[in-house]
Design an enzyme around this catalytic site. Structure first.
Site, PDB file in Angstrom:
ATOM      1  N   SER A 256      -1.962   0.307  -8.661  1.00 37.47           N
ATOM      2  CA  SER A 256      -2.042   0.082  -7.221  1.00 37.47           C
ATOM      3  C   SER A 256      -2.962   1.103  -6.554  1.00 37.47           C
ATOM      4  O   SER A 256      -4.100   1.262  -6.984  1.00 37.47           O
ATOM      5  CB  SER A 256      -0.626   0.106  -6.654  1.00 37.47           C
ATOM      6  OG  SER A 256      -0.579  -0.633  -5.478  1.00 37.47           O
ATOM      7  N   HIS A 403       3.781  -7.209  -8.681  1.00 33.38           N
ATOM      8  CA  HIS A 403       3.025  -5.968  -8.538  1.00 33.38           C
ATOM      9  C   HIS A 403       3.829  -4.828  -9.167  1.00 33.38           C
ATOM     10  O   HIS A 403       4.825  -4.376  -8.599  1.00 33.38           O
ATOM     11  CB  HIS A 403       2.838  -5.730  -7.034  1.00 33.38           C
ATOM     12  CG  HIS A 403       1.961  -4.584  -6.690  1.00 33.38           C
ATOM     13  ND1 HIS A 403       0.613  -4.588  -6.954  1.00 33.38           N
ATOM     14  CD2 HIS A 403       2.230  -3.392  -6.097  1.00 33.38           C
ATOM     15  CE1 HIS A 403       0.083  -3.446  -6.514  1.00 33.38           C
ATOM     16  NE2 HIS A 403       1.052  -2.713  -5.993  1.00 33.38           N
TER      17      HIS A 403
HETATM   18  C1  GTR Z   1       0.127  -1.448  -0.535  1.00 36.11           C
HETATM   19  C2  GTR Z   1      -1.347  -1.455  -0.275  1.00 36.11           C
HETATM   20  C3  GTR Z   1      -2.062  -1.742  -1.556  1.00 36.11           C
HETATM   21  C4  GTR Z   1      -1.553  -0.926  -2.697  1.00 36.11           C
HETATM   22  C5  GTR Z   1      -0.072  -0.652  -2.638  1.00 36.11           C
HETATM   23  C6  GTR Z   1       0.431   0.500  -3.493  1.00 36.11           C
HETATM   24  O1  GTR Z   1       0.902  -1.353   0.581  1.00 36.11           O
HETATM   25  O2  GTR Z   1      -1.610  -2.418   0.686  1.00 36.11           O
HETATM   26  O3  GTR Z   1      -3.446  -1.576  -1.369  1.00 36.11           O
HETATM   27  O4  GTR Z   1      -2.246   0.249  -2.806  1.00 36.11           O
HETATM   28  O5  GTR Z   1       0.358  -0.355  -1.373  1.00 36.11           O
HETATM   29  O6  GTR Z   1      -0.276   1.451  -3.758  1.00 36.11           O
HETATM   30  O7  GTR Z   1       1.588   0.439  -3.862  1.00 36.11           O
END
Ligand code: GTR
Length: 426
Positions: A256, A403
């Protein structure tokens, strides 16, 4: 810290491929003046130009030198049969000699399989503290700022005992060491806190004169700071022989926001032998011009401190940028690169991550990727179910699910390491 919801409430992400604006990717293999790049030597110059563009337009500029000191805090030889668990303190020293600033101490956890010869490693930042990797009561708890989890694993912005092991599913240490790799991890907040602090804390705080010397729009955001910290940790690995880790065989991994960071670390530090982007999405592996899911405008609103201020110019205006994310991936060439996506991670635009990976292939080919591998990448279309595409040093995979950083992701990355990293050892 976190989403400033009031500002972002109105954002409605697009997930409809038919609504993607028509766009053209900036060519990786042409200079800004239009001249084409046809040799490895020309790529060397184009690479420097591309790196500069990412510094000036996306991540901001960090110094090209570092000063560190390493202290081995403990080595637990019986942590697991055949595995030594080390904890290190890496002090990142203020860059400006006259300053009275205290060094920044970054805690490193390294699980290293015992071996007669130095072993390869995967180095990755973690989100919640080294103590969240498993329940080992000896693991130190960070004293730096942590995100308030509101689930009892933190006390406001302080890490606490209750957090032990909460991130263990992301750090399958046994799997990694069983395959002959060291697992090295660092809490990202030890390097730089994840909020807009006006360059006061973390690594940025070590270099006030350097930061003040930069045009405001090129001052480095947190991602550049975290990547700089990763290079400091690699310096420490190089300097600490007793770790028995081969610094030439270290893959840098991140999930992420930390996947955006690992891509930038791989771009800025060519010593990383393998670069791994897990679900990095917008500002990471995903093509910005698609504007699917999270967009440049949205990320700059939610997380204004991650990038440099020049990046704001591309809010709802992605095609004006001189670069797109396939070029960030290409900055790792010819080293091994893995891009991993997840089916339910539409916010990060899995297809955009795949397309960027694919569009980086011409650079790999110019630098010697065999033609048959290049053909595999060129002819590939987006995966539709859990599977992996391997083509020499390039790997793309899609995992079923959300995710996250999961065992299947690690298996793919270690497989690439086996092919591209370990084969390089003497
Ligand atoms: C989210 C963000 C993403 C990603 C994520 C993370 O809120 O929009 O770009 O980076 O966080 O890092 O968990």
């Amino acid at each position: 810290a976190g989403d400033s919801q009031a500002q972002t409430k109105k954002f409605v992400p697009n997930y409809d491929e038919s609504k993607i604006p028509s766009y053209e990717l900036p060519p990786a293999l042409a200079f800004q003046n239009g001249d084409s790049v046809t040799t490895a030597e020309e790529w060397g110059k184009r690479r420097a130009e591309t790196l500069r563009l990412f510094e000036e337009h996306v991540f901001g500029i960090m110094p090209d030198h570092r000063r560190i000191q390493v202290k081995l805090v403990r080595s637990d030889k019986d942590f697991r049969p055949g595995v030594t668990r080390h904890e290190l303190d890496v002090s990142i020293l203020p860059l400006e000699a006259s300053s009275e600033i205290a060094p920044l101490v970054v805690q490193v956890l390294a699980d290293v399989p015992q071996s007669a010869t130095p072993v390869p490693a995967i180095l990755g930042l973690n989100f919640q503290g080294n103590h969240t990797v498993d329940e080992d009561p000896k693991l130190r708890i960070p004293t730096s700022w942590v995100r308030d989890r509101r689930d009892g694993s933190t006390d406001g912005n302080k890490a606490i005992e209750k957090g032990r092991g909460v991130a263990s599913s992301r750090w399958p240490s046994s799997m990694i060491t069983d395959r002959g790799y060291a697992m090295i991890t660092v809490y990202y907040g030890d390097i730089d806190p994840d909020f807009d602090d006006g360059f006061k804390n973390g690594v940025h705080g070590l270099m006030p004169a350097f930061i003040a010397s930069l045009p405001e729009e090129h001052r480095p955001g947190s991602i550049a700071g975290w990547a700089y910290g990763l290079s400091c940790v690699l310096d420490a690995i190089e300097q600490t022989e007793s770790l028995n880790v081969d610094a030439a065989q270290v893959g840098v991994l991140g999930h992420s926001r930390l996947g955006k960071t690992s891509l930038w670390a791989g771009a800025t530090d060519p010593r990383f032998g393998m670069v791994i982007s897990n679900d990095s999405g917008c500002g990471g592996a995903a093509i910005s011009r698609r504007a699917i899911g999270e967009t440049v405008g949205r990320i700059n609103t939610s997380f204004p401190h991650w990038f440099c201020d020049a990046y704001l110019q591309y809010n709802e205006n992605e095609s004006a940028s001189p670069v797109d994310q396939h070029q960030l991936i290409a900055l790792s060439a010819p080293r091994a690169i893995a891009v991993g996506s997840a089916t339910e991670d539409e916010w990060a635009d899995p297809k955009g991550e795949f397309l960027a990976w694919q569009a980086a292939a011409p650079v790999y080919e110019l630098l010697g990727m065999p033609a048959e591998d290049a053909k595999v990448v060129r002819d590939a279309s987006m995966l539709t179910e859990q599977s992996v595409l391997n083509a020499g040093p390039m790997q793309y995979h899609l995992r079923e699910g959300k995710h996250d950083l999961a065992d299947y992701d690690w298996e793919c990355y270690l497989d690439l390491g086996d092919r591209a990293l370990q084969s390089k050892s003497p």
